[in-house]
Design an enzyme around this catalytic site. Structure first.
Site, PDB file in Angstrom:
ATOM      1  N   SER A 185       1.001  -1.151   0.042  1.00  0.00           N
ATOM      2  CA  SER A 185      -0.118   0.065  -0.008  1.00  0.00           C
ATOM      3  C   SER A 185       0.903   1.322   0.047  1.00  0.00           C
ATOM      4  O   SER A 185       2.049   1.171   0.552  1.00  0.00           O
ATOM      5  CB  SER A 185      -0.909   0.014   1.321  1.00  0.00           C
ATOM      6  OG  SER A 185      -1.514   1.272   1.481  1.00  0.00           O
ATOM      7  N   TYR A 198      -2.119  -1.514  10.413  1.00  0.00           N
ATOM      8  CA  TYR A 198      -2.377  -1.769   9.009  1.00  0.00           C
ATOM      9  C   TYR A 198      -1.022  -1.104   8.174  1.00  0.00           C
ATOM     10  O   TYR A 198      -0.543  -1.992   7.259  1.00  0.00           O
ATOM     11  CB  TYR A 198      -3.482  -1.113   8.407  1.00  0.00           C
ATOM     12  CG  TYR A 198      -3.701  -1.176   6.904  1.00  0.00           C
ATOM     13  CD1 TYR A 198      -4.203  -2.407   6.435  1.00  0.00           C
ATOM     14  CD2 TYR A 198      -3.461   0.056   6.191  1.00  0.00           C
ATOM     15  CE1 TYR A 198      -4.369  -2.402   4.781  1.00  0.00           C
ATOM     16  CE2 TYR A 198      -3.515  -0.213   4.788  1.00  0.00           C
ATOM     17  CZ  TYR A 198      -4.002  -1.331   3.949  1.00  0.00           C
ATOM     18  OH  TYR A 198      -4.290  -1.341   2.804  1.00  0.00           O
TER      19      TYR A 198
END
Length: 293
Positions: A185, A198
């Site tokens: 990401s 995350y």
């Protein structure tokens, strides 16, 4: 001064919406994500290949499954419990004349990961491409609010499952000179204060990708990753409040969220012979954000 009027305001891009549970459901999104590239035609870049995609029921995973099928691959779609979304993905794959095997379960469980590989090989006789894509995320404003339960769950799903699945798949990937593609990401590079655990897993995925690529180079197995920016997937309304979802993606240079198919093209490139000389790298479909990674 053209941007002065935008200060303190956020343009609405999609209707405000929120889903109360993770993983989210693509069937409940308004508008639905675009998983099929408009006007695209396959050229058999993945003919005869078998690809296993975690989180393949919706979002980026669905788009990758359909794009791979369009290029001639059969796919195994691993998902948690989103049965309606998974069946829709299966139908989209079959529309392109390819087989789709659905396997539901928790990839945080190492034994389940082993069984996924065994079922894939039992059904198709091989596995050529492993796409480690499934993820979860939970918004917390303070470090003290991150519970041990959520911390462990996020790491189990986002990074530990990659170890388990890749380890179980390795004997079969070596037989076919396989290909591994991991989903990281943009948050791995610039951070995300409200997504601390995350973002930490996504940083670990970058290191995992680079380290594993070196380990497997002698086996001619390529290992790469894709680091999406703001993409319109079920994870968004399942994570953020409705007002944030409404303006999601508006703060990147292209001023909109990306559609899943706009990310899936990166996976096709990396999985096919077009990417033969690329390993240990990360592609960045993120709407123009410069992260120098």
């Amino acid at each position: 001064m053209a941007n002065a009027s935008k200060i303190g305001q956020k343009k609405q891009i999609n209707p405000p919406q929120h889903q109360s549970t993770q993983p989210g459901r693509e069937s409940q999104m308004d508008p639905p994500p675009q998983y099929e590239q408009p006007g695209a035609h396959g050229s058999n870049k993945l003919a005869g290949k078998v690809a296993l995609i975690t989180g393949g029921d919706s979002g980026i995973g669905r788009a990758v499954a359909v794009a791979f099928a369009r290029e001639g691959a059969s796919v195994v779609i691993v998902y948690k419990n989103e049965h309606e979304d998974a069946k829709a993905t299966q139908q989209a794959v079959e529309h392109h004349g390819r087989r789709a095997l659905l396997i539901a379960g928790d990839i945080g469980d190492e034994n389940f990961c082993k069984s996924v590989i065994e079922r894939t090989v039992s059904q198709f006789g091989r596995i050529d491409i492993l796409v480690n894509n499934a993820a979860e995320q939970h918004v917390e404003q303070k470090l003290e609010d991150i519970t041990t339960e959520h911390l462990m769950s996020t790491f189990q799903t986002n990074i530990l499952a990659m170890f388990h699945l890749t380890k179980a798949a390795m004997p079969y990937l070596k037989k076919v000179v396989g290909n591994i593609i991991n989903t990281t990401s943009v948050t791995a590079y610039r951070g995300a204060p409200q997504l601390l655990d995350y973002s930490s897993t996504k940083g670990a995925i970058v290191a995992f990708t680079r380290s594993l690529s070196g380990m497997l180079a002698k086996d001619k197995i390529r290992v790469n990753a894709v680091a999406p920016g703001p993409i319109w997937t079920p994870l968004i309304p399942a994570t953020f409040p409705a007002e944030k979802v409404a303006s999601f993606g508006g703060d990147v240079p292209l001023e909109r969220p990306g559609q899943p198919w706009e990310v899936a093209t990166c996976y096709v490139f990396l999985a096919s012979s077009d990417g033969n000389y690329i390993t240990g790298q990360v592609l960045h479909p993120n709407g123009g954000e410069i992260i120098n990674g």
